[in-house]
Structure formats: structure tokens, C-alpha cells
Scaffold this active site. Structure first.
Site, PDB file in Angstrom:
ATOM      1  N   ARG A   1       0.826  -1.221   0.000  1.00 54.07           N
ATOM      2  CA  ARG A   1       0.000   0.000   0.000  1.00 54.07           C
ATOM      3  C   ARG A   1       0.858   1.268   0.000  1.00 54.07           C
ATOM      4  NH1 ARG A   1      -5.309   1.917   1.363  1.00 54.07           N
ATOM      5  NH2 ARG A   1      -5.289   3.752   2.707  1.00 54.07           N
TER       6      ARG A   1
ATOM      7  N   LEU B   1      -7.034   8.032  -1.513  1.00 52.97           N
ATOM      8  CA  LEU B   1      -6.806   6.605  -1.337  1.00 52.97           C
ATOM      9  C   LEU B   1      -7.637   6.212  -0.121  1.00 52.97           C
ATOM     10  CD1 LEU B   1      -5.151   4.055  -2.096  1.00 52.97           C
ATOM     11  CD2 LEU B   1      -3.363   4.878  -0.549  1.00 52.97           C
ATOM     12  N   SER B   2      -8.742   5.522  -0.367  1.00 54.77           N
ATOM     13  CA  SER B   2      -9.702   5.254   0.702  1.00 54.77           C
ATOM     14  C   SER B   2      -9.080   4.431   1.815  1.00 54.77           C
ATOM     15  CB  SER B   2     -10.919   4.502   0.141  1.00 54.77           C
ATOM     16  OG  SER B   2     -11.564   5.259  -0.847  1.00 54.77           O
ATOM     17  N   ALA B   3      -9.652   4.539   3.010  1.00 52.28           N
ATOM     18  CA  ALA B   3      -9.183   3.743   4.138  1.00 52.28           C
ATOM     19  C   ALA B   3      -9.297   2.262   3.796  1.00 52.28           C
ATOM     20  CB  ALA B   3     -10.005   4.058   5.379  1.00 52.28           C
TER      21      ALA B   3
ATOM     22  N   PHE C   1     -17.293   8.625   1.164  1.00 50.17           N
ATOM     23  CA  PHE C   1     -16.383   8.754   0.030  1.00 50.17           C
ATOM     24  C   PHE C   1     -16.441  10.176  -0.517  1.00 50.17           C
ATOM     25  CE2 PHE C   1     -16.650   4.185   0.088  1.00 50.17           C
ATOM     26  CZ  PHE C   1     -15.488   3.736  -0.518  1.00 50.17           C
TER      27      PHE C   1
END
Length: 417
Positions: A46, A79-81, A223
Site C-alpha cells: 500500500r 486513497l480510501s481507508a 467517500f
């Protein structure tokens, strides 16, 4: 599949250790439920999709990484959790060999999907922003996921050249479901989308049933909103300048009794408030809020900054946005208080305006109805019919009209045991 974890020899061992810890935390949180998703998250580096960020930030399970802001500093891509990405991948139930469309590119989630579909599968990621597309391609190349096809386009139209898709996974907040998404879906495919209904967003799993979509699962999520032709802005009704705002999503009824009147609501906020208690325990609040949002005839989210909360003008529940019932020049919203001798809380209502007593009573009755009939129920059923579907053939429920769809949200009761 991945060899990029060894690109930076100074951070690779620490990154792998943090990645393992993140997987363990996501298991504990219930976000990871399958070995396939655990293996994908445990494999993809990541940190290569968050260049310049500290490793601890990149591998924080509940932390999103903003990748682009607009001229006002508002995040328009992130960049989403990993927590919500894991939840959505579990919802998707991706299998090896599947063809998957990701709407909203960041790179990392596409790499996770690539791990799940394997070498026999296909991953297409589409984004409307050329900067985001370039960034996603570079990050995917650095992490050795060149097989992901990243496309620059408005996702409203899907990607017909790569269709059909077994899964359509949307990683931006969507107000509506364009026909292209379901048209490009295989017969038994799934759409997983952060879907906004009356200002409340849930990541919903939709499957096609005849001419419409039916939910199979939904979870709370947040989001950045969709851009392009699918964008939709909320109406912001200022009640105390920019410090107290009522956010209204869909158009409200033209009935004068229900219409949102900014001037009257501003006056109402300054009136002494009424406080009423429901006897309902304050838990399962996400589901409770969704129930309120789909049963209040006129509805919005009351949000407030620290100043009005500290002055006592607005309750603390408005800090993050609280479901609010509106009726003409009066409104009511949820609050809570501790139950003496316990570690739990009771749900109550604050109400303002000339009809404060009436709207407080109405809100309390909604709280009690949910507690009595739906606390232990199966949750909501969300169905999306084509726009223009006659109301006479829609199922009973809260009807939310959008550009492409008529959404019906109903609440089946628990089956008798």
C-alpha cells in the site's frame, strides 16, 4: 504476484510488518472475513500507492490518504481507508477469472482486485481526472500491476469496450446509478456502490432482478463525491451563517407544510428549544439514522461548527451531521443523555420553532417505532427502478426520485420465530 515490496530495501521490512499488523486489525474489526481478501491486503504494498506519506499513515487501517484537492482545498480524490476497501471487497465476493470494472481510480484498490481475480481475470479502472489516471498508472507500474487497464473517461458511461463485467465496484460517492453500469453487467453480476440517499451514504450491493436492481447488503461508508455528469450537489440552507447549516439532498415536496424555508428556520433556531426523551437506548445509531432519514417527510442533515455547539445554540450531535426532521418553520434532531447507573445512553430530541412540540413528538414516535418494529429486523431493502416507472407498480416504501432511477427504500419487519 507482487515484487514491488522490495523496490525500497530500506522500508520493505517495516512495511511488511505494518501490513501484517493492518491485516490483523482488519480481522479484529470484522472488515476482513475471508482468506482471499486477507491474502490480497497482505500482499499489495500500500505504501507504493501513497508516495511521500509516512509508512504508519499508509498502513493505518482506518485512515484515508488525500491524493488531490480542488482550488478551495476540498478533497476530490483519495486513497480510501483500507477498512472500507476490505468491506466492499467482501461485499463483492470476487472470484478468480472475473472481469471487474472499478469506477474511481487510485491504484491500490485495483491492485487488490487484481490479486483476487488472478491471472485469468481482468481489471479495468476508470477515472475522469487525467492527473489521477496518470498517478494510478505510475503507482500500479511501481507495484508490478501492469495488467490493470486504467482508462480516462467519464464513468457515467461505463467502459463499453471492456464490458461485460462480473462486478462493478464504485469508489466515489454516487448520487445515482447510470443505466450503463447495469447494462454492462453480466446476468449474475453485482454493483457495489457508495450510494447517497437523502444525504445518507451506504455502500450497497445491488443485483439485477428483472428490470431493476435489488440490494443484498449495505454498510455505512463515506467517500469523496462523484465528478463529471454524475455529480450532484446538496442544497445548503444556512441557519447561522456558515456555522450552522442544514444540508438537503433530494428535492423536497412542494407541499407548503413540508417545504424548507430558510428564513423561518433561521428564526426557529433562535427560539428556546424543546427537549423530549424517547426511552430508546442509543445504539445501532447508523441504522436508526437511516430509518429516520427514510421516514421523515422532509429531511436534512444539521451540521454545526464548534462555536455554536460550545455556545449551546446547537447540540453536540450536529458536529458530524445529524438527521433532522423539518416541518415548515420548525425542525427537530436527535440527541442523547447518559442513563444513570449504566454505561448506556438514551436517545432524545431537540426541537426548535413554533411547532417544536409537534415535531419533537413526531420524531420521538419515529424513534419508538424503529425500536419496537425494526431494531432486530433485517434492515432496509433498497430497490432502484428505471426513472419514469409508474408509482402504481412500485413497492411500498420511501420513494426517492433521481435522474436515472426511482429508488424505493422499505423496511421489512422481523419474521416471527
Amino acid at each position: 504476484m507482487t515484487t514491488a515490496r522490495d523496490i525500497n530495501f530500506d522500508v520493505a521490512p517495516q512495511a511488511e510488518e505494518l501490513r501484517e499488523a493492518m491485516v490483523a486489525e482488519l480481522r479484529d474489526l470484522g472488515a476482513i472475513q475471508s482468506e482471499q481478501v486477507a491474502a490480497a491486503i497482505g500482499t499489495v504494498p500500500r505504501h507504493l500507492f501513497a508516495p511521500g506519506k509516512p509508512l504508519e499513515k499508509a498502513y493505518a487501517a482506518n485512515s484515508a490518504v488525500v491524493t488531490k484537492r480542488d482550488e478551495n482545498g476540498v478533497a476530490i480524490s483519495s486513497l480510501s481507508a483500507t477498512h472500507i476497501q476490505a468491506v466492499m471487497l467482501e461485499q463483492a465476493q470476487i472470484e478468480p477469472g472475473m472481469r471487474v470494472l472499478e469506477i474511481g481510480s487510485g491504484g491500490y484498490n485495483a491492485a487488490l482486485i487484481a490479486e483476487l481475480v488472478g491471472t485469468a481475470g481482468q481489471v479495468t479502472s476508470v477515472d475522469i481526472d487525467s492527473d489521477i489516471v496518470t498517478r494510478a498508472k505510475e503507482c500500479l507500474a511501481a507495484a508490478d500491476y501492469d495488467q490493470v487497464n486504467v482508462v480516462l473517461a467519464d464513468a457515467e458511461n461505463g467502459v463499453p469496450d471492456r464490458a461485460p463485467f462480473d462486478r462493478v465496484i464504485v469508489t466515489a460517492g454516487a448520487w445515482d446509478i447510470p443505466p450503463a453500469w447495469s447494462d454492462q453487467l453480466t446476468e449474475h453480476g453485482r454493483i457495489i456502490v457508495p450510494f447517497r440517499m437523502r444525504g445518507l451514504t451506504r455502500t450497497v450491493v445491488f443485483e439485477r432482478v428483472g428490470d431493476h436492481l435489488v440490494s443484498r447488503d449495505y454498510r455505512l461508508c463515506g467517500f469523496v463525491p462523484m465528478q463529471g455528469s454524475g455529480a450532484h450537489s446538496e442544497r445548503r440552507v444556512p441557519l447561522d451563517g456558515d456555522e450552522v447549516v442544514l444540508r438537503v439532498d433530494e428535492e423536497l415536496a412542494v407541499d407548503e407544510e413540508l417545504a424548507v424555508d430558510a428564513g423561518r428556520l433561521q428564526e426557529a433556531l433562535l427560539m428556546p428549544r424543546v427537549m423530549r426523551w424517547s426511552g430508546v437506548e442509543f445504539d445501532q445509531v447508523d441504522e436508526l439514522d437511516f430509518w429516520i432519514g427514510t421516514h421523515a417527510p422532509a429531511f436534512g442533515l444539521l451540521t454545526a461548527q464548534d462555536g455554536p455547539i460550545e455556545r449551546g445554540l446547537v447540540g453536540p450531535s450536529a458536529k458530524r451531521g445529524v438527521p433532522t426532521l423539518v416541518r415548515g418553520g420548525s425542525f427537530a434532531y436527535r440527541t442523547k443523555r447518559p442513563i444513570e447507573g449504566t454505561e448506556t445512553f438514551e436517545t432524545g430530541v431537540y426541537a426548535h420553532g413554533p411547532e417544536a412540540e409537534a415535531v419533537a413528538k413526531e420524531y420521538v414516535e419515529l424513534l419508538r417505532t424503529w425500536d419496537r418494529d425494526h431494531r432486530r429486523g433485517p434492515g432496509a431493502r433498497i430497490e432502484a427502478y428505471p426513472a419514469g416507472t409508474p408509482i402504481s407498480i412500485l413497492p411500498q416504501g420511501c420513494v426517492v426520485d433521481k435522474q436515472h432511477t426511482r429508488v424505493v427504500i422499505s423496511w421489512p419487519r422481523p419474521q416471527a420465530s
